[in-house]
Design a protein around this motif. Structure first.
Motif, PDB file in Angstrom:
ATOM      1  N   MET A   2      15.423  -1.608  17.292  1.00 51.32           N
ATOM      2  CA  MET A   2      14.724  -2.063  18.475  1.00 51.32           C
ATOM      3  C   MET A   2      13.791  -3.225  18.156  1.00 51.32           C
ATOM      4  O   MET A   2      12.994  -3.147  17.241  1.00 51.32           O
ATOM      5  CB  MET A   2      13.911  -0.917  19.081  1.00 51.32           C
ATOM      6  N   ILE A 146      14.662  -4.264  25.191  1.00 54.00           N
ATOM      7  CA  ILE A 146      14.785  -3.858  23.790  1.00 54.00           C
ATOM      8  C   ILE A 146      15.978  -4.547  23.119  1.00 54.00           C
ATOM      9  O   ILE A 146      16.443  -4.125  22.067  1.00 54.00           O
ATOM     10  CB  ILE A 146      14.871  -2.323  23.643  1.00 54.00           C
ATOM     11  N   ALA A 177      12.938   4.232  22.172  1.00 58.16           N
ATOM     12  CA  ALA A 177      11.863   3.424  22.751  1.00 58.16           C
ATOM     13  C   ALA A 177      11.069   4.230  23.764  1.00 58.16           C
ATOM     14  O   ALA A 177       9.829   4.183  23.794  1.00 58.16           O
ATOM     15  CB  ALA A 177      12.446   2.172  23.406  1.00 58.16           C
TER      16      ALA A 177
END
Length: 200
Positions: A2, A146, A177
């Protein structure tokens, strides 16, 4: 992996948490001056509403734009403008579940076999009908933030009650995330005073 930018934006934001109407309301003031409000279901910790403060080119506040959840009721402008949007016009709302991103396109009366939903090279999820009556590009902002692109194998859809429901199975990177952002939010002491809420 990410990208850190979105997570860094969250980590560096000024965050206020309010418990109100059975929801956890979270106000983010980012370093660049942008503002976001999210509402979380207290039982599932899933975002049920996300809004962004809209400003014009002069920096004047112009209210809140809904990204996730049902839109704000529109004013009837027929007296002011002499026109009124048809109640039969297709419109899109987006929702989030524990496992999927969802879009609902209402007022689509066509047979279920005319729809196709595809992941495109321009990073959109595109809806088409074989009868050429409807075409729409959807942005998966949760993926964009992301650094991910939509993948065809994660898309499914169904049509019922004049509504096309598109489901996108969350990839592991998005789930990770979301866990990190939720962990950050849950560390912040919440207030239950309605007077503290940045938006009602």
């Amino acid at each position: 992996m990410m990208p850190e930018s979105w997570l860094n934006n969250i980590q560096n934001a000024k965050i206020t948490v309010l418990i109100q109407d059975g929801k956890r309301k979270v106000h983010f003031l980012f370093e660049n001056g942008k503002e976001m409000v999210e509402e979380y279901n207290m039982d599932t910790n899933v975002v049920v509403r996300r809004m962004w403060k809209k400003k014009n080119s002069f920096g004047t506040d112009q209210g809140w734009i809904v990204e996730i959840g049902d839109p704000e009721p529109k004013e009837n402008n027929i007296e002011k403008d002499g026109i009124q949007e048809s109640s039969n016009t297709p419109f899109v709302t987006q929702r989030i579940t524990k496992t999927s991103l969802e879009w609902r396109i209402r007022n689509l009366p066509y047979a279920s076999n005319v729809y196709s939903v595809t992941a495109e090279k321009d990073n959109t999820i595109t809806v088409r009908t074989s009868n050429k009556k409807y075409f729409k590009k959807l942005r998966a902002l949760d993926l964009e933030r992301i650094g991910l692109k939509p993948e065809q194998e994660r898309i499914s859809f169904k049509h019922q009650y004049n509504t096309l429901i598109i489901m996108y199975k969350k990839p592991p990177e998005l789930l990770d995330a979301e866990r990190k952002i939720l962990s950050k939010i849950l560390q912040i002491k919440a207030t239950e005073s309605a007077n503290q809420c940045p938006v009602s």
